[in-house]
Design an enzyme around this catalytic site. Structure first.
Site, mmCIF file in Angstrom:
data_model
loop_
_atom_site.group_PDB
_atom_site.id
_atom_site.type_symbol
_atom_site.label_atom_id
_atom_site.label_comp_id
_atom_site.label_asym_id
_atom_site.label_seq_id
_atom_site.Cartn_x
_atom_site.Cartn_y
_atom_site.Cartn_z
ATOM 1 C CG ASN A 161 46.317 42.731 42.273
ATOM 2 O OD1 ASN A 161 47.106 42.050 41.603
ATOM 3 N ND2 ASN A 161 45.906 42.365 43.466
ATOM 4 C CB THR A 181 43.745 50.220 43.666
ATOM 5 O OG1 THR A 181 42.413 49.949 44.068
ATOM 6 C CG2 THR A 181 44.098 51.659 44.003
ATOM 7 C CG ASP A 183 49.429 32.127 31.571
ATOM 8 O OD1 ASP A 183 49.842 32.932 30.716
ATOM 9 O OD2 ASP A 183 49.847 30.954 31.667
ATOM 10 C CE LYS A 186 42.399 45.463 40.933
ATOM 11 N NZ LYS A 186 41.604 45.002 42.093
ATOM 12 C CG ASP A 197 42.468 41.367 43.227
ATOM 13 O OD1 ASP A 197 43.074 41.765 44.236
ATOM 14 O OD2 ASP A 197 42.079 42.128 42.320
ATOM 15 C CE1 TYR A 211 38.428 45.577 51.962
ATOM 16 C CE2 TYR A 211 38.621 46.820 54.006
ATOM 17 C CZ TYR A 211 38.913 46.672 52.662
ATOM 18 O OH TYR A 211 39.667 47.624 52.026
ATOM 19 C CB ALA A 231 35.822 41.871 42.955
ATOM 20 N N GLY A 242 31.367 41.909 38.484
ATOM 21 C CA GLY A 242 32.300 43.004 38.202
ATOM 22 C C GLY A 242 33.733 42.487 38.156
#
Ligand code: ATR
Length: 278
Positions: free
Chosen positions: A91, A66, A82, A70, A107, A224, A137, A135
């Site tokens: 991750n 994390t 890939d 990453k 992810d 979340y 994510a 970003g």
């Protein structure tokens, strides 16, 4: 007594105290009656490489990686999937008997599986997607949505250049939308995703109007905490389908657990409760 060490796995980051991953894996280890351990390991940047190199010798089968490592972990991997190469971050790593490791990024998989579980009739091919944020994510979400077949993907970010970089890396289906025009870009979108930190506890809300949203649009947030962000609250009030972001965290953990501990675990309500418990 056997000399064999039970399977070990870890989550590695700095700082690491906030990570929910140990709860997820420990829940599954107990649920499936498996002998194994999953622990958080905080590695300062100066110890990162030596720490990772030591893990297989200590009996670790693999680890989740994390923030802030990453991207850095890719440089230490002897092979990279890939999807991790495309995203530019990993991750999940799995050690081989010789101590080298394979790096993967789950992810995007977690993001899609969460939508499939939370909204079984969601069809990515039904129409354009709108992704807010550019970003790390966001890169995983964009690549997963494209792979799932979205016909068009609109991306907006406060720092426009980062959205442009993603558009250039991911090809013709991706178009950049101005950050000030996100409420207009909602029109026609069938999948609307927040990947920014806006809406998180302690952060300002995402300033967007869903007034022009398609009645069949699915709205999701990778934030979340809280589970129902102001974005999801607005979507729900408009009668749109929503999926909260907790499931992405839970589903991204599945491939690693399966690989290290040998059981493909289920994401269910009981796991959600265990992770949300104070
Ligand atoms: P991650 O890897 O978790 O996606 P990140 O790389 O720090 O984290 O990205 C955070 C995202 O939230 C970015 O899209 C960021 O926009 P910038 O690229 O302009 O920084 C977005 N973000 C954070 N705070 C924001 C704010 N106050 N307004 C708009 N966007 C914000």
């Amino acid at each position: 007594m056997s000399d064999a060490t039970p399977p070990l796995a870890a989550v590695i980051g700095w700082p690491i105290g906030h990570s929910k991953s140990p709860r997820v894996h420990q829940f599954w280890l107990r649920k499936y009656g498996l002998c194994g351990y999953y622990i958080p390991i905080g590695l300062r940047p100066e110890n990162f490489e030596a720490g990772i190199r030591a893990l297989p010798r200590l009996g670790f089968a693999g680890a989740n990686i994390t923030l802030p490592y990453k991207e850095a972990v890719l440089h230490l991997a002897s092979s990279v999937s890939d999807r991790a190469a495309l995203i530019g971050a990993a991750n999940t790593i799995s050690f081989r008997p010789d101590g080298s490791f394979h790096a993967d990024n789950t992810d995007g998989y977690g993001f899609i599986e969460n939508l499939r579980q939370g909204a079984p009739d969601w069809d990515p091919r039904a129409g354009p997607a709108l992704v807010l944020g550019a970003g790390g994510a966001s890169r995983a979400v964009v690549s997963a949505l494209l792979k799932a077949g979205v016909p068009e993907l609109r991306i907006a970010n406060r720092t426009r250049q980062r959205a442009q970089n993603i558009a250039e890396a991911y090809g013709a289906r991706v178009t950049v939308v101005d950050w000030n025009a996100i409420s207009q870009a909602v029109a026609g979108a069938r999948t609307i995703v927040n990947t920014t930190s806006l809406g998180m506890t302690g952060q300002p809300p995402l300033n967007i109007s869903l007034q022009h949203a398609h009645a069949e649009a699915l709205v999701t947030d990778i934030v979340y905490q809280p589970l129902i962000t102001p974005l999801l609250d607005q979507a729900r009030a408009r009668g749109l389908r929503i999926v909260d972001g907790l499931g992405m965290l839970l589903h991204q953990a599945v491939p690693g657990f399966h690989h290290w501990f040998g059981v493909r675990p289920e994401v269910d309500e009981e796991l959600r409760r265990a992770v949300l418990a104070p």
